[in-house]
Structures are given as structure tokens and as C-alpha cells.
Enzyme design. Structure first.
Site, PDB file in Angstrom:
ATOM      1  N   HIS A  97     -19.906   2.591  21.189  1.00  0.00           N
ATOM      2  CA  HIS A  97     -20.638   1.820  22.395  1.00  0.00           C
ATOM      3  C   HIS A  97     -21.238   0.872  22.568  1.00  0.00           C
ATOM      4  O   HIS A  97     -21.590  -0.289  21.577  1.00  0.00           O
ATOM      5  CB  HIS A  97     -21.427   2.768  23.003  1.00  0.00           C
ATOM      6  CG  HIS A  97     -22.031   2.645  24.190  1.00  0.00           C
ATOM      7  ND1 HIS A  97     -23.429   1.600  24.236  1.00  0.00           N
ATOM      8  CD2 HIS A  97     -21.955   3.558  24.860  1.00  0.00           C
ATOM      9  CE1 HIS A  97     -23.076   2.124  25.606  1.00  0.00           C
ATOM     10  NE2 HIS A  97     -22.250   3.088  26.753  1.00  0.00           N
ATOM     11  N   GLU A 169     -15.708  -0.404  29.536  1.00  0.00           N
ATOM     12  CA  GLU A 169     -17.396  -0.802  29.860  1.00  0.00           C
ATOM     13  C   GLU A 169     -17.874  -1.900  29.661  1.00  0.00           C
ATOM     14  O   GLU A 169     -17.887  -3.018  29.248  1.00  0.00           O
ATOM     15  CB  GLU A 169     -18.157   0.252  29.002  1.00  0.00           C
ATOM     16  CG  GLU A 169     -17.598   1.649  28.863  1.00  0.00           C
ATOM     17  CD  GLU A 169     -18.835   2.532  28.321  1.00  0.00           C
ATOM     18  OE1 GLU A 169     -18.252   3.819  29.474  1.00  0.00           O
ATOM     19  OE2 GLU A 169     -19.786   2.259  27.462  1.00  0.00           O
TER      20      GLU A 169
HETATM   21  P1  13P Z   1     -24.603   3.430  32.826  1.00  0.00           P
HETATM   22  O1  13P Z   1     -24.129   4.931  33.494  1.00  0.00           O
HETATM   23  O2  13P Z   1     -26.247   4.768  32.639  1.00  0.00           O
HETATM   24  O3  13P Z   1     -24.903   2.350  33.188  1.00  0.00           O
HETATM   25  O4  13P Z   1     -24.842   4.268  31.245  1.00  0.00           O
HETATM   26  C1  13P Z   1     -22.919   4.005  31.320  1.00  0.00           C
HETATM   27  C2  13P Z   1     -22.658   4.147  29.599  1.00  0.00           C
HETATM   28  O5  13P Z   1     -23.040   3.586  28.598  1.00  0.00           O
HETATM   29  C3  13P Z   1     -21.407   4.961  29.388  1.00  0.00           C
HETATM   30  O6  13P Z   1     -20.768   4.935  27.791  1.00  0.00           O
END
Ligand code: 13P
Length: 268
Positions: A97, A169
């Protein structure tokens, strides 16, 4: 057809007592839906895993860890290993992450070791990939994604790759005001699938799930999950209430039905 995913990472939120309340509400909503066509999981903080394992037991909602160490045991103060996650009832583990990369100095070389260990322990690694705002501005997004995904999966035989979940992401879209635009998401997911195709072959590219995370909400999620190469939604803030996650699950269930209908029409 790839099974769609609805997932949420709780980050450093939702302790044990709140986990029980969250699960109670979510279970009753999920029981009203046919969720058999999708995979659902929540990633609670470590201390909430026992409560989550109990509260989500015998439901379609699986649980996972938000991180793990690359060794099974030893002198690693403050760490948690893959066998410990398995023992706690986890089926998934989130790796790489952006908050781990940014604040804890993790690298994709370390992630490669964690992926390997997670898979040997029988966990599904959810491998986060994404460019920074600077890399995006420099037009390097796809190059960065290629480097991240190929490093993470180095050493894994082709037939194990579809047992991972890739989570695109974009780092600039996490915890932000808005998600990446559907066009932008479509282009990155397509690029990721092409990278898999080039390096791991057509079969791996067709069968590996690539989900999107970064400021997903019940409002913008519909357009994102409708995209061909998007196989799930990975949600932070908008799913920290069970109401919010239930709405995301509903979107994914509907998208799964639509994608199935499209595939069936294309093959008959
Ligand atoms: P948000 O949806 O709060 O932007 O976070 C996304 C995330 O980190 C998913 O792993």
C-alpha cells in the site's frame, strides 16, 4: 470470466468493538443480496482480526491483513507473519500500500519477498501498484507500473500469477478529493494487462484480476467498475461505515451481472 471483487482496507481505524457492530450491519445487508458471483473482503487492523474472524465467520465476507513480514518468525519486533495471519482466519493480505511505501520505506524488492511468502502460506496477496503525481506528470505511469508489477512477481511461476490480485492505486488519488477519471483508469488497467500479456502470456493476462483503488465512492464507483479491464473496487474512506461498503458491494454485484451478460452475448 474473472470474478469481480469488492474490498475495503480499514487502515488504522475500527477497533474490535466497532468491528462487531460493522459486521452485524454488513451481514444483514449482504444476506439480502446474491453475492455468489463476487469476492468480498475486509482488511481490519491486526488487533481487530479476531473480532472480524468471529463476526464474519460463515458469511461471504472474508478477511485479510494489511501487511505482513517476509519471514515466518524470529527477532522482528512489532511484525506479523503470514502463518499468523492464516491462524487468525485471513485469506488475503494487502502488500505495498502506498502508505507503507511512503511512511515505512517499503520497496518492491521487499514486496517480492512478501508476495512469495504469502503465496506459500496460502494467502492471496493483494499487490498495490501506482505512480506518484510526479511520475504521472513526467508521463512515466506505465513504465513505473511495469517495474512494480514485474519486480513484485519476479520468481513466481506463470501459473501462480492469477492467484494474486493486482490493485491499481494511483498514489495521487489515495485519500484525495477525487478518484482518477474512468478514462485514465481504463488506460492504466489496459497497460497493466498488456504488461502481463507481454511478460507472462495471454492466459495469465486474461485470468489475473486488476482492481482499482483511490477515492472510490458509491457515486463514482459505478463508472469505474463498468470498465472492461477493472475487476473490482478497493475502497478506503467510503467503506469505513458498513452502509458505505454495502453500497459498494451492490455496485459490484450489478456490474458482475452486466459483465456476465456481455460475455455470454459475445460467445453465443
Ligand atoms: P481512499 O478510498 O480513502 O482514497 O483509500 C483508498 C485506499 O487506500 C485503498 O487501499
Amino acid at each position: 470470466m474473472r470474478k469481480l471483487v469488492a474490498a475495503t482496507g480499514w487502515k488504522m481505524n475500527i477497533g474490535s468493538a466497532e468491528t462487531v457492530r460493522y459486521a452485524g450491519f454488513l451481514k444483514s445487508r449482504v444476506a439480502q443480496l446474491d453475492v455468489s458471483a463476487i469476492d468480498i473482503f475486509v482488511l481490519p487492523p491486526f488487533t481487530s482480526l479476531p473480532a472480524a474472524a468471529g463476526a464474519f465467520g460463515n458469511t461471504p465476507v472474508a478477511i485479510g491483513g494489511q501487511n505482513m513480514h517476509w519471514e515466518d518468525s524470529g527477532g522482528w519486533t512489532g511484525e506479523i507473519s503470514a502463518p499468523m495471519l492464516v491462524e487468525a482466519g485471513c485469506r488475503y493480505v494487502e502488500l505495498a500500500h502506498s502508505e507503507r511505501l511512503q511512511h515505512f520505506g517499503e520497496t518492491y524488492e521487499l514486496i517480492r519477498r512478501k508476495v512469495d511468502r504469502a503465496m506459500s502460506a496460502g494467502l492471496t496477496p493483494v499487490i498495490c501498484l501506482g505512480e506518484t503525481a510526479q511520475e504521472k506528470a513526467a508521463g512515466r505511469s506505465d513504465e513505473v507500473l511495469a517495474e512494480q508489477v514485474l519486480t513484485s512477481l519476479a520468481g513466481q511461476p506463470d501459473n501462480r500469477v492469477p492467484d494474486t490480485i493486482l490493485a491499481y492505486e494511483p498514489r495521487w488519488a489515495i485519500g484525495a478529493a477525487e478518484a482518477a477519471s474512468p478514462d485514465y483508469v481504463a488506460a492504466r488497467h489496459k497497460a497493466l494487462r498488456n504488461i502481463l500479456r507481454q511478460h507472462r502470456g495471454r492466459d495469465v493476462a486474461e485470468h489475473t484480476r486488476i482492481i482499482y483503488g483511490g477515492s472510490v465512492t458509491p457515486e463514482n464507483g459505478h463508472d469505474i467498475i463498468g470498465l472492461d479491464d477493472v475487476d473490482g473496487l478497493f475502497v478506503g474512506r467510503a467503506a469505513w461505515t458498513p452502509e458505505g461498503f454495502a453500497r459498494i458491494i451492490e455496485l459490484v454485484v450489478k456490474a458482475a451481472a452486466k459483465k456476465l451478460a456481455r460475455t455470454t452475448a459475445a460467445t453465443t
